[in-house]
Design an enzyme around this catalytic site. Sequence first.
Site, mmCIF file in Angstrom:
data_model
loop_
_atom_site.group_PDB
_atom_site.id
_atom_site.type_symbol
_atom_site.label_atom_id
_atom_site.label_comp_id
_atom_site.label_asym_id
_atom_site.label_seq_id
_atom_site.Cartn_x
_atom_site.Cartn_y
_atom_site.Cartn_z
ATOM 1 N N ASP A 149 0.123 29.736 83.737
ATOM 2 C CA ASP A 149 -0.953 30.675 84.054
ATOM 3 C C ASP A 149 -2.180 29.885 84.509
ATOM 4 O OD1 ASP A 149 -2.511 32.877 84.350
ATOM 5 O OD2 ASP A 149 -2.431 33.530 82.266
ATOM 6 N N GLU B 47 -1.382 35.670 88.722
ATOM 7 C CA GLU B 47 -1.493 34.216 88.779
ATOM 8 C C GLU B 47 -0.610 33.549 87.726
ATOM 9 O OE1 GLU B 47 -5.064 35.657 86.297
ATOM 10 O OE2 GLU B 47 -3.915 36.325 88.023
#
Length: 543
Positions: A277, A320
């Site tokens: 992440d 993301e």
Amino acid sequence: MTTQKYKDMVEERTKQTLQEWSELSEVNEKDIYRFLHNLKGTAGTVGLQEVQQFAEATLPYFMESSLKSWTALEWGDYLYPLIPLFDQDSSASLGSVKQLDKKGHDVSLPHNDILLIDDDVELVAYLKESLEKQNYYVSIALSAERGLKIFYETKPDLILLDILLPDISGIEVLNQIIGKAKKERIPIIIISGEYSKATQLHAYRLGVMDFLSKPVDIDLFLALIKNRFELKREWQESIIVDELTGAFNRKHFNQVMKQLICDFKRTERVFSLALIDLDYFKKINDTYGHLVGDEVLQSLSELVQSSIRMEDTFCRFGGEEFAVFLPNTDASSALTVIHRIQERFAATDFIAKDEVFHVTFSSGISEVTAAENIADKIVEEADQALYASKDAGRNQTTLYTDHLSSTKKHSVLNVIIVDDDALIRKIVTHQMDNWEPEDIAEVNISSFANGLDFLQSDWYSVDEKYIILLDGVMPDLDGVEVLERIRKTYPEVNILVIMLTGRNNQADIVHALQMGADDYVVKPVHMPELLSRMERLAHRFLF
């Protein structure tokens, strides 16, 4: 607290108010207005439908801004017929408050997100209501600027766009988003009163899927929306590669997970899963723009794919967040691989606005074991390890261990209810006591009876996140005035505001949205819908 208990409280409070007023020589009209306004929202929320309808029908006879006073004989003709209505409602079921599961979910809640960019307030409110009755979730933008912000932050499933907007034209919006929308396979439908052949041709050539002229036939419109979502689902089922990054998508992730688990059960060959992440990715988008954000995602994808083996699988897990499957690899070996990628990525130079910046990522790794070989469990363990990395300062990788199993993600959400109706505050607070939104470790709930007490309290901390449920009509300080002060004083990135409104006046709704409200809910409050909206909004800025 039972449903009937809430109904009894509304009845008791109503009768008490009328009794107290009957002993006064006069009652201010604005107090009568506020009484009916609150009763309309509260009665509908707890299932007193007859009382709600009476209050709604009687409300137009009174004005909030009036300075007139009413004698008991005058107001009694309007309000005393309320009393027998409680008996008519006594056998009714709770209309708006449904029994929720422990996460506050309900099977009828929306599953597809629609972004509606249009400044025609009456049409926007009508389409929003019609779409949400069909279980879609609708975000509203009354300007191009707001629409672009929501588009980049939430990645909706479908966009409805007007050509004529107050700041820039819908065509200019198209020019800015069409490339990303095509890559993400987000259908765009134009709804406009400007429907000349030249305009339609231009829109179609840019890449819109449909062009609808105003006025809108709601039946045809809803059928079209359903058709487009079915088509999109077929697209998604046929595609396994994320076009923006070149990584495999979530569908392929699920397929690989299933294959590796089957292989493990058959051969006991271990595999590891790493979740990745990007750190502070929203800040990158806000500072340098979303095109630069896309470049960062693409750069990470290229780096990971060039750093792993042929048998490894790299997927875009969502937003993301990415995932790497490493077959025949235990957790400690996977840690070595991810550390190497982490160091190389942190050293990568990105250039924007004539400055160089760097980006890091956090990661968590889980290893399949004989005891834990269920897909959801493997992902959950990697997820817990990932958030341990974030809690420890980011830009690092954590291996899942048993001591993490009791640790939940350290994400805290503060919910503040600002409403002068004590019963509404009590109902909403009670319903939220059992609410456990996904991926949020802790929910802190507080409430205020008026906007002034709220603003003067020590409610804000710079390191925390907030959702404020704000009543639109309150004494002394109107809800929109409270909203205006919030937006002028505090950073928007930490605060989401949902307006609770019982008003039918669309001008009030548009004013609230223009002042910075993130959403609105019309009273009577439907708790599953409200909790669903809050969870969606929370994930917009918590993760």
